[in-house]
Design an enzyme around this catalytic site. Structure first.
Site, PDB file in Angstrom:
ATOM      1  N   GLU A  31      -1.280  -1.439  -5.085  1.00  0.00           N
ATOM      2  CA  GLU A  31      -2.221  -0.443  -4.873  1.00  0.00           C
ATOM      3  C   GLU A  31      -1.955   0.255  -6.535  1.00  0.00           C
ATOM      4  O   GLU A  31      -1.535   0.997  -6.527  1.00  0.00           O
ATOM      5  CB  GLU A  31      -2.191   0.425  -4.157  1.00  0.00           C
ATOM      6  N   ASP A  62      -2.863   1.025   6.680  1.00  0.00           N
ATOM      7  CA  ASP A  62      -1.713   0.829   5.959  1.00  0.00           C
ATOM      8  C   ASP A  62      -1.571  -0.478   5.942  1.00  0.00           C
ATOM      9  O   ASP A  62      -0.871  -1.466   4.850  1.00  0.00           O
ATOM     10  CB  ASP A  62      -0.255   1.675   6.018  1.00  0.00           C
ATOM     11  N   ASP A  81       0.866  -0.980  -0.009  1.00  0.00           N
ATOM     12  CA  ASP A  81      -0.219   0.037  -0.031  1.00  0.00           C
ATOM     13  C   ASP A  81       0.736   1.662  -0.433  1.00  0.00           C
ATOM     14  O   ASP A  81       1.413   1.415   0.880  1.00  0.00           O
ATOM     15  CB  ASP A  81      -1.187   0.226   1.300  1.00  0.00           C
TER      16      ASP A  81
END
EC number: 3.1.21.10
Lengths: 183, 183
Positions: A68, A141, A7
């Site tokens: 991501e 996260d 992330d």
């Protein structure tokens, strides 16, 4: 398969390693956050992200890296840092020949909660349940990185079948395939 | 001083090396473009940009790297590639301990043409004149990279004086300085 989910972020870059195959219980191998000081120079922060990701790749030897996918419709400052951190993660993986996959936030949420509009708490709760953890990973996260890895493991079979079908179709009937696309 | 200017991009990343000091004629040491195929995977393109930048750093040993500051108000797809390529350039420089400076497109245009709203042709013409070249460097990304390096050489003395003044002021009168800022 063993997947490192990332992330991306400059201040907090979530990382999580999950092992398993679709349809079987999954196992968390590791989870954490690569942090860089907000007052450091941008170049130094990118070097710190690189060193952090390299450590995770060295230690856990993932076969896939899932990052991501970054969109630019959000906050200008944040999205730049996110794009830069994601570039470093993709670079580290590609340099080692590890395949990189990008998944959108809604694909990830839909994969683990069934809804592309789930909130952070819901994603955290499902990651906890799916990986049979004692408590949701913190910060968010870190949980998001695990969710990305889970998403990749679950989507991979479908994506592979699709790619195989396309490859087969292209190999056997190239003319019809290209005609079909322009029609 | 010797400066490598980088006009970041995934398809074409302009690079140019200029040597000199403010107030003296400048010399172009090298100019070129690092290209990556648009149909390659993003991770592989970032690795190709890294290899290209590393070659320029190896060959020309710049003391400074000047990279165009990326804004996200432009085209979404383009700006992501630009941000990612710029991250790789900054990473390569910072990893070697080379200071990285970011300059906005209008700072660069204003430095070489006197106007922050100059067009590509004007920037190309001034780069040609300032570096005493036979013709404008092509493509425009290469000329922009040289303009970034020139901008850095010319702005550096002012930036250094400013930093020195701030450091001196902070060291001699910290209380007044912080009061002054909040007033």
């Amino acid at each position: 398969m063993r997947v490192l989910g990332v992330d991306p972020g400059l201040t907090r870059c979530g990382v999580g390693v999950v092992e398993g195959v679709a349809g079987r219980p999954l196992t968390m191998i590791g989870v954490g956050v690569v942090r860089t000081p907000a007052d450091a120079e941008l170049g130094h922060r990118l070097v710190a992200v690189e060193q952090g990701i390299e450590q995770w790749l060295d230690e856990h030897r993932p076969e896939f890296v899932a990052v991501e996918r970054v969109f630019s419709q959000h906050n200008v400052r944040t999205v730049m840092g996110t794009a830069q951190a994601s570039a470093v993660a993709m670079l580290c993986a590609a340099r080692r020949g590890i395949p990189v996959a990008l998944h959108t936030p809604s694909e990830v949420k839909a994969a683990v909660t069934g809804s592309g509009r789930a909130d952070k708490a819901q994603v955290g709760a499902m990651v906890t349940r799916l990986l049979r953890l004692g408590a949701p990973p913190k910060p968010a996260d870190a949980a998001d990185a695990l969710a990305l890895a889970i998403c990749h493991i679950w989507r991979a079979p479908a994506q592979n079948r699709l790619q195989q079908a396309v490859a087969l179709h292209t190999a056997t009937a190239p003319t019809r395939a290209s005609k079909g696309r322009t029609a």
